[in-house]
Motif scaffolding. Structure first.
Motif, PDB file in Angstrom:
ATOM      1  N   VAL A  21       0.823  -1.057  -0.162  1.00 40.42           N
ATOM      2  CA  VAL A  21      -0.012  -0.085  -0.055  1.00 40.42           C
ATOM      3  C   VAL A  21       0.925   1.326  -0.024  1.00 40.42           C
ATOM      4  CG1 VAL A  21      -1.995  -1.132   1.129  1.00 40.42           C
ATOM      5  CG2 VAL A  21      -0.149  -0.307   2.550  1.00 40.42           C
ATOM      6  N   ASN A  22       2.077   1.128  -0.624  1.00 38.37           N
ATOM      7  CA  ASN A  22       2.799   2.302  -0.550  1.00 38.37           C
ATOM      8  C   ASN A  22       2.219   3.518  -1.516  1.00 38.37           C
ATOM      9  OD1 ASN A  22       4.820   4.171  -1.696  1.00 38.37           O
ATOM     10  ND2 ASN A  22       6.274   2.843  -0.793  1.00 38.37           N
ATOM     11  N   PRO A  23       2.030   4.794  -0.833  1.00 37.32           N
ATOM     12  CA  PRO A  23       1.312   5.597  -1.790  1.00 37.32           C
ATOM     13  C   PRO A  23       1.855   5.927  -2.948  1.00 37.32           C
ATOM     14  CG  PRO A  23       2.588   6.604   0.188  1.00 37.32           C
ATOM     15  CD  PRO A  23       2.675   5.124   0.247  1.00 37.32           C
ATOM     16  N   LEU A  24       3.134   5.599  -3.289  1.00 33.58           N
ATOM     17  CA  LEU A  24       3.719   5.879  -4.563  1.00 33.58           C
ATOM     18  C   LEU A  24       2.995   5.241  -5.717  1.00 33.58           C
ATOM     19  CD1 LEU A  24       6.022   6.879  -6.245  1.00 33.58           C
ATOM     20  CD2 LEU A  24       7.388   4.812  -6.004  1.00 33.58           C
ATOM     21  N   HIS A  25       2.077   4.007  -5.502  1.00 37.72           N
ATOM     22  CA  HIS A  25       1.511   3.134  -6.164  1.00 37.72           C
ATOM     23  C   HIS A  25       0.088   3.739  -5.976  1.00 37.72           C
ATOM     24  CE1 HIS A  25       5.180   0.759  -6.644  1.00 37.72           C
ATOM     25  NE2 HIS A  25       5.214   0.449  -5.352  1.00 37.72           N
TER      26      HIS A  25
END
Length: 128
Positions: free
Chosen positions: A36-40
């Motif tokens: 759930v990394n916000p980069l994605h």
């Protein structure tokens, strides 16, 4: 699905396919991987860090190597033993990727094939 056997292949044999990465692909991969990394997930977060948009998961892009082996080269009789990847450029949702595999080596003793794989975006830029 191709059904190449070792005897059907030779050095230089090439197969390829094209796939467009969708937002749905991103959602499914996020659910499967738990990444759930916000980069994605967040375009604003990604653009603040110098990207054009949110970035497709590298491992989602690399998973197309499995499709190449299991469906195209050699197809039905494939067992992938090792994968080395380098993520060269970001992939964005909506990018159309062309995955190309070329037989580079063949080991007759164990009937093993070494394949060089390239993944390029719609602009011909190598991303993996």
């Amino acid at each position: 699905m191709n059904e190449f056997r070792f005897s059907d292949l030779s050095v230089g044999h090439k197969e390829e396919f094209t796939r467009t990465i969708s937002e749905e692909d991103m959602d499914v991969f996020r659910k499967l991987s738990g990444d759930v990394n916000p980069l994605h997930m967040d375009s604003g977060f990604a653009t603040e860090r110098g990207f054009n948009d949110k970035v497709v998961f590298g491992m989602l892009t690399a998973s197309l190597i499995s499709t190449l082996g299991g469906v195209y080269l050699p197809g039905k009789y494939c067992i992938i033993q090792e994968v080395e990847t380098k993520f060269l450029r970001p992939v964005y949702p909506g990018d159309t990727l062309t995955v190309t595999g070329t037989v580079k080596e063949m080991n007759d003793t164990v009937e093993q094939v070494v394949t060089k794989v390239e993944i390029r975006n719609q602009d011909g830029v190598k991303v993996v």
